[in-house]
Motif scaffolding. Structure first.
Motif, PDB file in Angstrom:
ATOM      1  N   GLY A  74     -12.906 -16.875   1.451  1.00 60.26           N
ATOM      2  CA  GLY A  74     -12.599 -16.181   2.836  1.00 60.26           C
ATOM      3  C   GLY A  74     -11.027 -16.584   3.252  1.00 60.26           C
ATOM      4  O   GLY A  74     -10.405 -16.082   3.816  1.00 60.26           O
ATOM      5  N   LYS A  75     -10.514 -17.743   2.728  1.00 63.51           N
ATOM      6  CA  LYS A  75      -9.434 -18.186   3.510  1.00 63.51           C
ATOM      7  C   LYS A  75      -8.265 -17.208   2.857  1.00 63.51           C
ATOM      8  O   LYS A  75      -7.115 -17.007   3.467  1.00 63.51           O
ATOM      9  N   HIS A  76      -8.443 -16.527   1.574  1.00 56.48           N
ATOM     10  CA  HIS A  76      -7.394 -15.402   1.257  1.00 56.48           C
ATOM     11  C   HIS A  76      -7.691 -14.298   2.111  1.00 56.48           C
ATOM     12  O   HIS A  76      -6.765 -13.126   1.841  1.00 56.48           O
ATOM     13  N   TYR A  77      -8.427 -14.022   2.816  1.00 57.72           N
ATOM     14  CA  TYR A  77      -8.892 -12.901   3.636  1.00 57.72           C
ATOM     15  C   TYR A  77      -8.359 -12.824   5.039  1.00 57.72           C
ATOM     16  O   TYR A  77      -8.913 -12.258   5.964  1.00 57.72           O
ATOM     17  N   ARG A  78      -7.550 -13.946   5.329  1.00 54.19           N
ATOM     18  CA  ARG A  78      -7.318 -14.300   6.741  1.00 54.19           C
ATOM     19  C   ARG A  78      -6.449 -13.171   7.294  1.00 54.19           C
ATOM     20  O   ARG A  78      -6.450 -12.823   8.444  1.00 54.19           O
ATOM     21  N   THR A  79      -5.342 -12.702   6.588  1.00 53.30           N
ATOM     22  CA  THR A  79      -4.560 -11.278   6.740  1.00 53.30           C
ATOM     23  C   THR A  79      -4.513 -10.360   5.806  1.00 53.30           C
ATOM     24  O   THR A  79      -4.897 -10.801   4.803  1.00 53.30           O
ATOM     25  N   VAL A  80      -3.980  -9.353   6.366  1.00 55.16           N
ATOM     26  CA  VAL A  80      -3.946  -7.961   5.230  1.00 55.16           C
ATOM     27  C   VAL A  80      -3.014  -8.569   4.005  1.00 55.16           C
ATOM     28  O   VAL A  80      -3.262  -8.215   3.113  1.00 55.16           O
ATOM     29  N   THR A  81      -1.850  -9.077   4.162  1.00 55.17           N
ATOM     30  CA  THR A  81      -1.098  -9.559   3.356  1.00 55.17           C
ATOM     31  C   THR A  81      -1.732 -10.432   2.345  1.00 55.17           C
ATOM     32  O   THR A  81      -1.688 -10.178   1.195  1.00 55.17           O
ATOM     33  N   SER A  82      -2.362 -11.359   3.140  1.00 56.59           N
ATOM     34  CA  SER A  82      -2.938 -12.537   2.026  1.00 56.59           C
ATOM     35  C   SER A  82      -4.082 -11.800   1.170  1.00 56.59           C
ATOM     36  O   SER A  82      -4.460 -12.140  -0.010  1.00 56.59           O
ATOM     37  N   MET A  83      -4.892 -10.953   1.655  1.00 53.11           N
ATOM     38  CA  MET A  83      -5.990 -10.311   1.204  1.00 53.11           C
ATOM     39  C   MET A  83      -5.237  -9.356  -0.137  1.00 53.11           C
ATOM     40  O   MET A  83      -5.837  -9.446  -1.308  1.00 53.11           O
ATOM     41  N   VAL A  84      -4.182  -8.625   0.329  1.00 56.53           N
ATOM     42  CA  VAL A  84      -3.880  -7.595  -0.881  1.00 56.53           C
ATOM     43  C   VAL A  84      -3.282  -8.724  -1.884  1.00 56.53           C
ATOM     44  O   VAL A  84      -3.613  -8.208  -3.033  1.00 56.53           O
ATOM     45  N   LYS A  85      -2.650  -9.792  -1.494  1.00 54.44           N
ATOM     46  CA  LYS A  85      -2.125 -10.654  -2.644  1.00 54.44           C
ATOM     47  C   LYS A  85      -3.164 -11.163  -3.418  1.00 54.44           C
ATOM     48  O   LYS A  85      -3.345 -11.158  -4.677  1.00 54.44           O
ATOM     49  N   TYR A  86      -3.974 -11.548  -2.875  1.00 62.38           N
ATOM     50  CA  TYR A  86      -5.372 -12.192  -3.628  1.00 62.38           C
ATOM     51  C   TYR A  86      -5.817 -11.208  -4.348  1.00 62.38           C
ATOM     52  O   TYR A  86      -6.209 -11.533  -5.717  1.00 62.38           O
ATOM     53  N   CYS A 107      -9.459  -4.374  -0.156  1.00 60.99           N
ATOM     54  CA  CYS A 107      -8.249  -3.408   0.078  1.00 60.99           C
ATOM     55  C   CYS A 107      -8.996  -1.809   0.108  1.00 60.99           C
ATOM     56  O   CYS A 107      -8.365  -1.268   0.972  1.00 60.99           O
ATOM     57  N   ARG A 108      -9.725  -1.454  -0.742  1.00 60.99           N
ATOM     58  CA  ARG A 108     -10.206  -0.079  -0.494  1.00 60.99           C
ATOM     59  C   ARG A 108     -10.868   0.070   0.916  1.00 60.99           C
ATOM     60  O   ARG A 108     -10.994   1.232   1.374  1.00 60.99           O
ATOM     61  N   THR A 109     -11.544  -0.975   1.135  1.00 54.28           N
ATOM     62  CA  THR A 109     -12.338  -0.928   2.260  1.00 54.28           C
ATOM     63  C   THR A 109     -11.590  -0.904   3.615  1.00 54.28           C
ATOM     64  O   THR A 109     -11.803   0.135   4.515  1.00 54.28           O
ATOM     65  N   LEU A 110     -10.450  -1.683   3.561  1.00 51.83           N
ATOM     66  CA  LEU A 110      -9.778  -1.565   4.706  1.00 51.83           C
ATOM     67  C   LEU A 110      -8.838  -0.304   4.918  1.00 51.83           C
ATOM     68  O   LEU A 110      -8.723   0.224   6.013  1.00 51.83           O
ATOM     69  N   LEU A 111      -8.685   0.309   3.831  1.00 50.72           N
ATOM     70  CA  LEU A 111      -8.011   1.555   3.552  1.00 50.72           C
ATOM     71  C   LEU A 111      -8.654   2.780   4.499  1.00 50.72           C
ATOM     72  O   LEU A 111      -8.164   3.546   5.136  1.00 50.72           O
ATOM     73  N   ARG A 112     -10.063   2.631   4.365  1.00 51.37           N
ATOM     74  CA  ARG A 112     -10.973   3.490   5.035  1.00 51.37           C
ATOM     75  C   ARG A 112     -10.579   3.546   6.614  1.00 51.37           C
ATOM     76  O   ARG A 112     -10.604   4.311   7.312  1.00 51.37           O
ATOM     77  N   LEU A 113     -10.983   2.206   6.966  1.00 48.90           N
ATOM     78  CA  LEU A 113     -10.721   1.950   8.430  1.00 48.90           C
ATOM     79  C   LEU A 113      -9.080   2.223   8.893  1.00 48.90           C
ATOM     80  O   LEU A 113      -8.927   2.780   9.949  1.00 48.90           O
ATOM     81  N   HIS A 114      -8.369   1.897   8.044  1.00 47.23           N
ATOM     82  CA  HIS A 114      -6.816   2.358   8.327  1.00 47.23           C
ATOM     83  C   HIS A 114      -6.546   3.643   8.445  1.00 47.23           C
ATOM     84  O   HIS A 114      -5.908   4.313   9.406  1.00 47.23           O
ATOM     85  N   GLN A 204       0.388  -0.045   6.972  1.00 48.42           N
ATOM     86  CA  GLN A 204       0.789   1.327   6.172  1.00 48.42           C
ATOM     87  C   GLN A 204       1.869   0.645   5.328  1.00 48.42           C
ATOM     88  O   GLN A 204       2.017   1.174   4.154  1.00 48.42           O
ATOM     89  N   GLU A 205       2.753  -0.095   5.748  1.00 53.24           N
ATOM     90  CA  GLU A 205       3.921  -0.484   5.148  1.00 53.24           C
ATOM     91  C   GLU A 205       3.535  -1.388   3.968  1.00 53.24           C
ATOM     92  O   GLU A 205       4.110  -1.358   2.746  1.00 53.24           O
ATOM     93  N   VAL A 206       2.573  -2.365   4.001  1.00 53.39           N
ATOM     94  CA  VAL A 206       1.810  -3.259   3.052  1.00 53.39           C
ATOM     95  C   VAL A 206       1.303  -2.493   1.974  1.00 53.39           C
ATOM     96  O   VAL A 206       1.450  -2.535   0.892  1.00 53.39           O
ATOM     97  N   TYR A 207       0.680  -1.249   2.441  1.00 50.24           N
ATOM     98  CA  TYR A 207      -0.148  -0.302   1.411  1.00 50.24           C
ATOM     99  C   TYR A 207       0.821   0.116   0.622  1.00 50.24           C
ATOM    100  O   TYR A 207       0.683   0.570  -0.656  1.00 50.24           O
ATOM    101  N   THR A 208       1.948   0.812   1.149  1.00 52.15           N
ATOM    102  CA  THR A 208       2.683   1.778   0.757  1.00 52.15           C
ATOM    103  C   THR A 208       3.622   0.865  -0.503  1.00 52.15           C
ATOM    104  O   THR A 208       3.884   1.251  -1.755  1.00 52.15           O
ATOM    105  N   GLU A 209       4.133  -0.339   0.195  1.00 56.45           N
ATOM    106  CA  GLU A 209       4.791  -1.204  -1.039  1.00 56.45           C
ATOM    107  C   GLU A 209       4.064  -1.607  -2.121  1.00 56.45           C
ATOM    108  O   GLU A 209       4.556  -1.602  -3.082  1.00 56.45           O
ATOM    109  N   HIS A 210       2.594  -1.666  -2.183  1.00 54.10           N
ATOM    110  CA  HIS A 210       2.011  -2.018  -3.244  1.00 54.10           C
ATOM    111  C   HIS A 210       0.956  -0.664  -4.070  1.00 54.10           C
ATOM    112  O   HIS A 210       0.363  -0.765  -4.744  1.00 54.10           O
ATOM    113  N   GLY A 211       1.770   0.649  -3.440  1.00 56.10           N
ATOM    114  CA  GLY A 211       1.068   2.013  -4.040  1.00 56.10           C
ATOM    115  C   GLY A 211      -0.592   1.857  -4.018  1.00 56.10           C
ATOM    116  O   GLY A 211      -1.272   2.310  -4.926  1.00 56.10           O
TER     117      GLY A 211
END
Ligand code: 1Q0
Length: 216
Positions: A74-86, A107-114, A204-211
């Motif tokens: 859970g602690k890795h899921y605190r923010t979008v950036t930390s989730m993506v990194k983890y 990541c793919r789940t959040l992308l749907r909401l995004h 959008q920026e975080v997701y773009t950065e990581h393709g």
């Protein structure tokens, strides 16, 4: 459709959550992001049975993410950036299609909401810019065709188009945002749009950065 004093959805609470979820470092707090989504889901439920199908789909996504947040990592899921990194470091982001019984990544789940958030932004913008005689169903269909529909199959697009026809008229939608006249609604709606745009752009920026904009 019940009016604002009776039912539980408050656009104010949704906006607040979207506002609070942005941190000073321009990251997104997942907990607050999900709170905002739960408000939206309440609203969709208040619109009637036709929309339950859509709201329960959104709720499924919210629950998956909440599950990760409450889970052992859970602690890795605190923010979008930390989730993506983890998820990247642990190779749980599924860049390829996975078997159906596999638990979808955060990541793919959040992308749907995004993606759905973009739809919401355009829909609220349309509502805010309308001159009062436009049909909500048309404003909704317009927003959908410009955004979320691009990510949906033919079948889902048909279902969505039918659902739009069941939307209440503009005045009833205004009641939901607790405003009685047009000018006031415009301010509330367009302010909401501003806050949503901020949240959308950061993600959008975080997701773009990581393709990661095309995760299956
Ligand atoms: C109130 C109007 C609602 C309009 C909803 C538009 C979207 C319609 C299409 C949704 C169909 C969902 C069926 C399943 C789709 C999934 O395939 C898809 C992808 O997931 P996956 O796992 O299959 O890859 N899922 C999604 O795209 C998630 C969709 C969530 C839709 C959430 C829509 C949120 C919109 C809310 C509008 C509220 C307006 C508030 C206005 C208040 C002020 C007056």
């Amino acid at each position: 459709l019940k009016n604002c004093k009776q039912h539980e959805f408050q656009i104010g609470r949704m906006v607040e959550a979207f506002r609070f979820c942005v941190t000073e470092k321009k990251d997104i707090l997942l907990e607050e992001y999900l709170t905002a989504w739960r408000q939206l889901i309440k609203f969709m439920d208040a619109l009637g049975a036709v929309f339950t199908f859509i709201s329960s789909e959104a709720m499924t996504k919210v629950n998956i993410l909440q599950g990760y947040l409450n889970g052992e990592h859970g602690k890795h899921y605190r923010t979008v950036t930390s989730m993506v990194k983890y998820e990247l470091e642990n190779e749980v982001v599924n860049f390829k299609e996975l078997p159906p019984n596999h638990v979808p990544s955060g990541c793919r789940t959040l992308l749907r909401l995004h993606r759905a958030l973009k739809f919401l932004e355009v829909f609220l913008y349309n509502l805010g810019m309308s001159v009062g005689r436009d049909k909500t169903s048309e404003m909704c269909a317009d927003a959908y065709r410009k955004t979320l529909s691009h990510h949906h199959s033919w079948l889902i697009r048909q279902v969505a188009e039918v659902a739009f026809l069941a939307l209440p008229p503009l005045e009833d939608m205004y009641k939901v945002v607790c405003v009685s006249h047009h000018k006031e609604a415009k301010i509330v709606l367009l302010t909401t749009v501003d806050d949503i745009v901020k949240v959308y752009n950061i993600t959008q920026e975080v997701y773009t950065e990581h393709g990661m904009l095309d995760l299956p």
